[in-house]
Design an enzyme around this catalytic site. Structure first.
Site, PDB file in Angstrom:
ATOM      1  N   TYR A 176     -12.393  -6.253  35.187  1.00 49.79           N
ATOM      2  CA  TYR A 176     -11.306  -6.020  36.146  1.00 49.79           C
ATOM      3  C   TYR A 176      -9.972  -6.489  35.574  1.00 49.79           C
ATOM      4  CZ  TYR A 176      -8.738  -6.726  40.594  1.00 49.79           C
ATOM      5  OH  TYR A 176      -7.809  -6.715  41.610  1.00 49.79           O
ATOM      6  N   LYS A 178      -6.733  -4.137  34.622  1.00 48.56           N
ATOM      7  CA  LYS A 178      -5.398  -4.371  35.196  1.00 48.56           C
ATOM      8  C   LYS A 178      -4.364  -4.568  34.083  1.00 48.56           C
ATOM      9  CE  LYS A 178      -6.054  -4.328  39.746  1.00 48.56           C
ATOM     10  NZ  LYS A 178      -5.344  -3.352  40.605  1.00 48.56           N
ATOM     11  N   SER A 217      -2.986  -8.293  38.874  1.00 42.82           N
ATOM     12  CA  SER A 217      -3.731  -9.455  39.364  1.00 42.82           C
ATOM     13  C   SER A 217      -3.616 -10.602  38.374  1.00 42.82           C
ATOM     14  CB  SER A 217      -5.201  -9.073  39.518  1.00 42.82           C
ATOM     15  OG  SER A 217      -6.024 -10.213  39.633  1.00 42.82           O
TER      16      SER A 217
END
Lengths: 327, 327
Positions: A150, A154, A126
């Site tokens: 997050y 990632k 992402s």
């Protein structure tokens, strides 16, 4: 026959990818055997693939999935950004530790095969791996300094996949997807959910909440482009990546205002009037830490492509998803 | 009284740091209570600190260390680059998983304290987080794309420490140390070991092997500078890092040829003649993937400093360590 495993196959992008593979296959593999794995599946999802239900974070699940020796693995499963921020333990467990267990299962299968089993692994990362301050356009050598859990999870998964690939246990690459827009279906817990909501809900006759200023600029690609990225990555010779196995993908940079203008052009003022402004400090704070524009030169030179206008993105939604919605 | 824990306190940098803290304390903490933790300690190491022996990768060890609520933690423990490359499992276990267990132990202690316990954590990362191709000078926004398992494990540890810090469980920062040169004592399994060996062994009347071309350029700082970096980091207000908690530190860029010229100036041709060239393809390959020069503007502006000539680095070795060696 080639075996394809889509981890997170019950999610929106997983379903788009599965439908595309069932129609078109993979480059050089016209009729792959497709398995979808997820914690749950949508009631009216794709048919023609094997469905397996389970939780990748449970002991033995990764090894069980790998035991069937899939040739292509698309790993799309994740706790989304908003939930990973509020549930710290769950985010790290699913978004990082599950990747570790999966890679260890692949390494074990590689060793057991005497080194002949080297599956292709395409991981959806992402743009959340980046954190501000940003240049006007983020180039392919800009640092990863995430400002959300997050994003950190990632970025870590990318690093693991790169090293297991460098060692020859798998042949992996990580795709830093733009925000996928317009997402069909319902809003989710991602802080980016409103970027789709302000288009999708009005087109379906519903009110949408805009939680940020309309001057917010962001980086988008359609679900159709996302499926296209994944298929293209599966067919890519990773030697061309020269050891840098994480790619910033093409997308479209536009402001919320430009999104709304495109909606007005396509659907009219009456539809736009269904967007209500209601600022949310939490979402504003998270989105402020996100990238706004890229120069994805490497991915473009490797043949990845996306939409060039937000009008196209809306038209893709109308063509592929609007009729499926029961308003 | 402030409590200091040095994980990896038996290693070379850990011993230098401990000796310095016993002499000078930390900024604002003149006589800290110091605990050294490591798998083993040198026979003639520092005295005046508590010594604990153990393996951080064993269950419960991290929690036990954290239970004494150290105020400052220096985490220096690692499997070095060469060994992490040959023993994949051990490298990931010690260099990544131990960091994870340590951070989880801190988070648990933070929660148990009702949020009042937020220790300062200084982690020694490495310029091995970078991988080529490189610009002439690596700046503070260059991507981390490691080409060794050691580099990947260090980059991942940085990302974990940053996110646990952002959440307020610890107050951490990662120092990307230059290659430490001249290391006293014996050669170790790090692929960078020869950068010290070609100075140290000749000064001690011994032959040294040079396994690479003398045109190889690299990035160095002395053990004294390393201890200085760590002390400075412990006193730094991390709000000044503005969310980017990994720092490229100052150092000296020079070629092997320039190292040898400095040795000739200081110790004469007879000493230089003890260097024997014997190329090692494995070391050449690893070193080719390493950075050569930096522009560490952020760290300099934050007050970190290192040597400005390789002559200074050799003189530091002669002053601090040469007399300790039984040749």
């Amino acid at each position: 026959m080639s075996r394809v495993l889509i981890i997170g196959g019950g999610g929106m992008v997983g379903q788009k990818l599965a439908a595309r593979l069932l129609n078109e296959g993979l480059p050089g593999h016209s009729e792959p055997d497709i398995t979808l794995f997820d914690v749950a599946f949508p009631p009216n999802g794709v048919v023609g693939a094997t469905h397996k239900t389970g939780n990748l974070s449970r002991p033995g699940v990764a090894r069980d999935l790998v035991s069937e020796r899939p040739d292509f693995i698309f790993h799309l499963a994740a706790i989304v950004s908003g939930e990973a921020e509020t549930d710290f333990t769950k985010g790290w467990d699913i978004n990082m530790m599950s990747m570790w267990h999966l890679l260890e299962a692949f390494r074990n299968a590689h060793d057991t095969s005497g080194g002949s089993y080297v599956p292709k692994v395409v991981f959806t990362s992402s743009i959340a791996v980046f954190g501000g301050p940003f240049p006007d356009k983020i180039d392919d050598e800009f640092l990863s300094a995430p400002q959300t859990s997050y994003g950190a999870q990632k970025a870590i998964s990318e690093l693991m996949l790169s090293d297991f690939s460098r060692k020859g246990f798998v042949d992996g690459l990580s795709l830093r997807l733009p925000t996928i827009c317009v997402r069909p279906g319902k809003a989710n817990l991602a802080a980016s959910s409103f970027f789709s909501g302000i288009i999708r809900e009005p087109l379906n006759g519903k009110e949408a909440i805009l939680p940020v200023e309309s001057s917010v600029r962001h980086w988008h690609a359609s679900p159709r482009s996302a499926a296209g990225f994944l298929v293209h990555a599966a067919g890519l010779d990773t030697a061309r990546l020269e050891g840098r196995r994480a790619l910033n993908l093409p997308g479209l940079s536009c402001t919320v205002e430009e999104q709304i203008e495109a909606l007005r052009r396509i659907a009219g003022q009456g539809v736009v009037d269904r967007i209500k402004v209601k600022h949310d400090p939490d979402i504003i704070r998270i989105v402020q830490g996100w990238p706004r524009d890229f120069d994805p030169a490497r991915a473009v030179s490797l043949g990845f492509s996306a939409e060039s206008s937000f009008d196209d993105i809306i038209q893709t939604y109308i063509a592929e998803d609007l009729s499926n919605v029961s308003a």
